[in-house]
Design a protein around this motif. Structure first.
Motif, PDB file in Angstrom:
ATOM      1  N   CYS A   1      16.212  -3.655   6.739  1.00 46.32           N
ATOM      2  CA  CYS A   1      16.746  -5.612   6.609  1.00 46.32           C
ATOM      3  C   CYS A   1      16.591  -6.117   8.029  1.00 46.32           C
TER       4      CYS A   1
ATOM      5  N   HIS B   1      16.747  -7.839   4.802  1.00 43.72           N
ATOM      6  CA  HIS B   1      17.548  -9.486   5.183  1.00 43.72           C
ATOM      7  C   HIS B   1      18.901 -10.104   4.497  1.00 43.72           C
TER       8      HIS B   1
ATOM      9  N   ALA C   1      20.901  -8.206   2.727  1.00 46.99           N
ATOM     10  CA  ALA C   1      22.975  -8.099   3.635  1.00 46.99           C
ATOM     11  C   ALA C   1      23.330  -8.756   3.617  1.00 46.99           C
TER      12      ALA C   1
ATOM     13  N   ALA D   1      23.444  -2.127   7.205  1.00 53.23           N
ATOM     14  CA  ALA D   1      22.021  -2.654   7.103  1.00 53.23           C
ATOM     15  C   ALA D   1      21.370  -2.232   7.756  1.00 53.23           C
TER      16      ALA D   1
ATOM     17  N   CYS E   1      17.989  -1.207  10.628  1.00 50.45           N
ATOM     18  CA  CYS E   1      17.034  -1.494  11.058  1.00 50.45           C
ATOM     19  C   CYS E   1      16.481  -1.108  11.932  1.00 50.45           C
TER      20      CYS E   1
ATOM     21  N   LEU F   1      30.077  -6.101   8.009  1.00 49.13           N
ATOM     22  CA  LEU F   1      28.601  -5.877   7.964  1.00 49.13           C
ATOM     23  C   LEU F   1      28.392  -4.990   9.507  1.00 49.13           C
TER      24      LEU F   1
END
Length: 347
Positions: A58, A64, A67, A79, A81, A100
């Protein structure tokens, strides 16, 4: 319907039956009949409320953007990362809701995956983990003898083994919710041209793994879908093009005498041309992933490609291999590069 049209239909059917026989014709009808019967009627799309989705990769690109979309729809988003303190992760924190969650997730590391699993389990909403979107991926370009085995391993570790690692870790949670696996493939799973071997291998592997997993998960009510984007290189920034000097300096002396700088420059120019012609909206892909997550009857494969890309795929899948070899080997750019190599060798 006019009598003439009806007569044409009867004659066409008669011709098919005469050419292929009644048994063969009936056999051709079996797959579409099974598909129609298997489709279940539903009141509408899946309600995101109380459901969570985990997305890998993400930091940028499709992951990205996805999300953000899923957060807006009302999913609880986990998410993943690679750089949780990086610009991509921080922009998600700033622009999205409190539903999130940013996770530090390197799909090549068992430790990261286990920590992510523990966090997800501890923060699941009422209806559990609904979807796993295996999106993390990297790409490189180069002819086979320009690479080493570590180059192939690096790409496979992320694109293929990383996807399998994350899937194994979260199977049990998706079994509880009867949710969805979404795997990111590519048209490179079908189109195997020069310079793309390390990437194409991983996408062929994703296709095979997803097909096997789909059959195994059917008994649990889990759906498995594959997303096959076309050329979105510009939108995702997945391919970092090296300079001529970077490629040249990595080559062995024996290869430098074969290829020469001009050959490498032509390859890089071709790459830039490919990237510059791929300025397409990545929402086309993320909207497709959303459909795979919320549709009551998601497709097994979603091909997000232009008409030209679809035609090339058809050629690669259905035409004789010698024909596609001719197309790829004797295109205008490749012919010029072939002549350069021939002149280098003759010298």
């Amino acid at each position: 319907m006019s009598a003439a049209v009806q007569m044409c239909g009867v004659l066409l059917l008669a011709g098919v039956l005469h050419s292929f026989g009644v048994v063969a014709f009936a056999a051709c009808l079996i797959p579409p009949i099974i598909w129609i019967v298997s489709q279940k009627q539903s009141a509408g799309p899946i309600d995101p409320k109380g459901r969570a989705v985990l997305i890998t990769g993400c930091d940028m690109g499709f992951g990205h953007l996805l999300a953000k979309q899923l957060d807006q729809l009302g999913f609880r988003v986990f998410a993943g990362c690679l750089f949780p303190d990086g610009q991509g992760a921080q922009s998600l924190k700033k622009e999205c809701s409190s539903e999130l969650n940013i996770l530090k997730l390197d799909v090549t590391l068992d430790e990261d995956v286990e920590k992510a699993k523990a966090f997800v389990e501890a923060n699941l909403p009422a209806k559990g983990l609904w979807g796993l979107v295996s999106n993390a991926g990297i790409s490189s370009w180069g002819e086979v003898e320009w690479k080493n085995i570590q180059d192939y391993q690096r790409e496979a570790d992320v694109n293929l083994w990383g996807s399998i690692r994350i899937a194994i870790a979260f199977i049990a949670l998706l079994q509880q919710s009867k949710g969805r696996f979404i795997f990111m493939s590519s048209i490179s799973a079908y189109i195997h041209s020069g310079g793309c071997s390390s990437y194409s291998i991983t996408k062929c592997g994703i296709e095979t793994f997803s097909d096997c997993l789909r059959i195994e998960m059917k008994k649990f009510g889990i759906k498995v879908s594959i997303i096959e984007p076309g050329n979105y290189t510009f939108a995702t920034n997945i391919l970092q093009v090296k300079t001529t000097e970077e490629v040249w300096n990595k080559l062995k002396d024996s290869l430098k005498s074969i290829y020469g700088r001009e050959y490498i420059q032509l390859c890089i120019d071709s790459l830039h041309e490919t990237i510059n012609t791929s300025s397409r909206n990545p929402v086309d892909v993320t909207d497709t992933i959303v459909e795979a997550l919320i549709s009551p009857s998601p497709k097994i494969r979603y091909l997000v490609a232009t008409l030209v890309e679809r035609a090339i795929i058809f050629m690669c899948v259905h035409f004789p291999t010698w024909f596609t070899d001719v197309v790829f080997s004797y295109s205008k750019g490749q012919r010029k590069r072939n002549k350069l190599v021939a002149s280098q060798i003759n010298h």
